[in-house]
Write a protein that holds these residues in place. Structure first.
Motif, short mmCIF file in Angstrom:
data_model
loop_
_atom_site.label_atom_id
_atom_site.label_comp_id
_atom_site.label_asym_id
_atom_site.label_seq_id
_atom_site.Cartn_x
_atom_site.Cartn_y
_atom_site.Cartn_z
N GLU A 1 50.28 6.12 21.84
CA GLU A 1 50.66 7.54 21.84
C GLU A 1 50.06 8.27 23.03
N GLU A 2 48.83 7.96 23.37
CA GLU A 2 48.20 8.58 24.54
C GLU A 2 48.89 8.15 25.83
N ILE A 3 49.23 6.88 25.92
CA ILE A 3 49.94 6.38 27.11
C ILE A 3 51.30 7.04 27.21
N ASP A 4 52.00 7.13 26.11
CA ASP A 4 53.33 7.75 26.09
C ASP A 4 53.25 9.20 26.56
N THR A 5 52.27 9.93 26.08
CA THR A 5 52.09 11.33 26.49
C THR A 5 51.74 11.40 27.98
N LEU A 6 50.86 10.53 28.42
CA LEU A 6 50.47 10.49 29.83
C LEU A 6 51.69 10.27 30.72
N VAL A 7 52.55 9.34 30.34
CA VAL A 7 53.73 9.01 31.13
C VAL A 7 54.74 10.16 31.11
N ARG A 8 55.00 10.70 29.92
CA ARG A 8 55.98 11.80 29.81
C ARG A 8 55.53 13.04 30.58
N ASN A 9 54.24 13.34 30.56
CA ASN A 9 53.72 14.53 31.25
C ASN A 9 53.36 14.28 32.70
N ASP B 1 50.75 13.00 33.94
CA ASP B 1 49.40 13.55 34.06
C ASP B 1 48.69 13.00 35.29
N LYS B 2 48.47 13.86 36.26
CA LYS B 2 47.82 13.45 37.50
C LYS B 2 46.30 13.41 37.38
N ASN B 3 45.78 13.87 36.23
CA ASN B 3 44.33 13.85 36.01
C ASN B 3 43.84 12.52 35.46
N VAL B 4 44.77 11.64 35.15
CA VAL B 4 44.43 10.32 34.62
C VAL B 4 44.98 9.27 35.57
N VAL B 5 44.13 8.32 35.96
CA VAL B 5 44.56 7.24 36.85
C VAL B 5 44.83 6.01 35.97
N LEU B 6 46.07 5.58 35.95
CA LEU B 6 46.49 4.41 35.17
C LEU B 6 46.55 3.21 36.10
N ILE B 7 45.75 2.17 35.79
CA ILE B 7 45.66 1.00 36.67
C ILE B 7 46.05 -0.26 35.91
N ASP B 8 47.01 -0.97 36.49
CA ASP B 8 47.49 -2.26 35.98
C ASP B 8 46.69 -3.35 36.67
N VAL B 9 46.01 -4.20 35.89
CA VAL B 9 45.17 -5.25 36.49
C VAL B 9 45.81 -6.63 36.41
N ARG B 10 47.12 -6.69 36.13
CA ARG B 10 47.81 -7.98 36.08
C ARG B 10 48.05 -8.52 37.49
N TYR C 1 45.03 -1.36 32.05
CA TYR C 1 45.85 -2.19 31.17
C TYR C 1 46.22 -3.48 31.88
N CYS C 2 46.62 -4.47 31.09
CA CYS C 2 47.06 -5.76 31.62
C CYS C 2 48.26 -6.22 30.78
N ARG C 3 48.34 -7.47 30.45
CA ARG C 3 49.44 -7.96 29.62
C ARG C 3 49.15 -7.74 28.14
N SER C 4 47.95 -8.19 27.70
CA SER C 4 47.65 -8.12 26.27
C SER C 4 46.34 -7.42 25.95
N GLY C 5 45.58 -7.02 26.93
CA GLY C 5 44.34 -6.29 26.70
C GLY C 5 43.08 -7.05 27.04
N ARG C 6 43.17 -8.34 27.24
CA ARG C 6 41.97 -9.13 27.53
C ARG C 6 41.43 -8.85 28.94
N ASN D 1 40.25 1.71 28.09
CA ASN D 1 41.06 0.49 28.05
C ASN D 1 42.24 0.67 27.09
N TYR D 2 43.45 0.42 27.60
CA TYR D 2 44.63 0.38 26.73
C TYR D 2 44.70 -1.04 26.19
#
Length: 156
Positions: free
Chosen positions: A48-56, A58-67, A117-122, A141-142
């Protein structure tokens, strides 16, 4: 007649485990409560937090994919940036300008909110621990990561 040890030792063990277990659980609950009180945002991010972040956006949150790059090519969470887990420690240790030149976005400050975030959280959990060890206080951590996001947004 049974030996002394066969009667006494198990009785002491049972009594001891009953006696200390509730105190241990109370201490754990108190520590969890204290942790939440001092850190109002959980270190674990929900869909739900990720969904809100994406819809809005939000430039105050840095979302990083580590895959890895091959996994990223299969899809990403919108607004995310990519830094493979193998590079995360080095990346977060780089000077700001070098970080921006290499990864294409501003290096987050140590108190900025960063969601990994990554693929499954590990791997994102590992990246979370690395970032924390480098002094990044706003890191989260997502834990559901890409698999959770993809399953909940398919067909939307």
């Amino acid at each position: 007649m049974p030996s002394f040890s066969s009667l006494t030792i198990p009785a002491l063990y049972v009594q001891t485990s009953r006696q200390f277990a509730p105190r241990s659980m109370a201490a754990i609950r108190q520590a969890q409560f204290s942790s939440r009180a001092s850190n109002p945002k959980s270190e674990i991010v929900t869909f739900e937090e990720i969904d809100t972040l994406v819809r809005n956006k939000d430039k105050n949150v840095v979302l990083i994919d580590v895959r890895e790059a091959g996994e990223v090519a299969q899809g990403v969470i919108p607004t995310s940036h990519h830094i493979p887990l193998a590079n995360i420690q080095e990346a977060l240790s780089l000077p700001d300008k070098e970080f921006e030149d290499r990864f294409g976005f501003h290096k987050p400050a140590k108190n900025d909110e960063i969601v990994l975030y990554c693929r499954s959280g590990r791997r994102s959990g590992m990246a979370f621990e690395l970032a924390k060890s480098l002094g990044y206080n706003g890191v989260r951590n997502y834990s559901g990561s890409w698999l959770d996001y993809e399953s909940k947004t398919k067909g939307k």
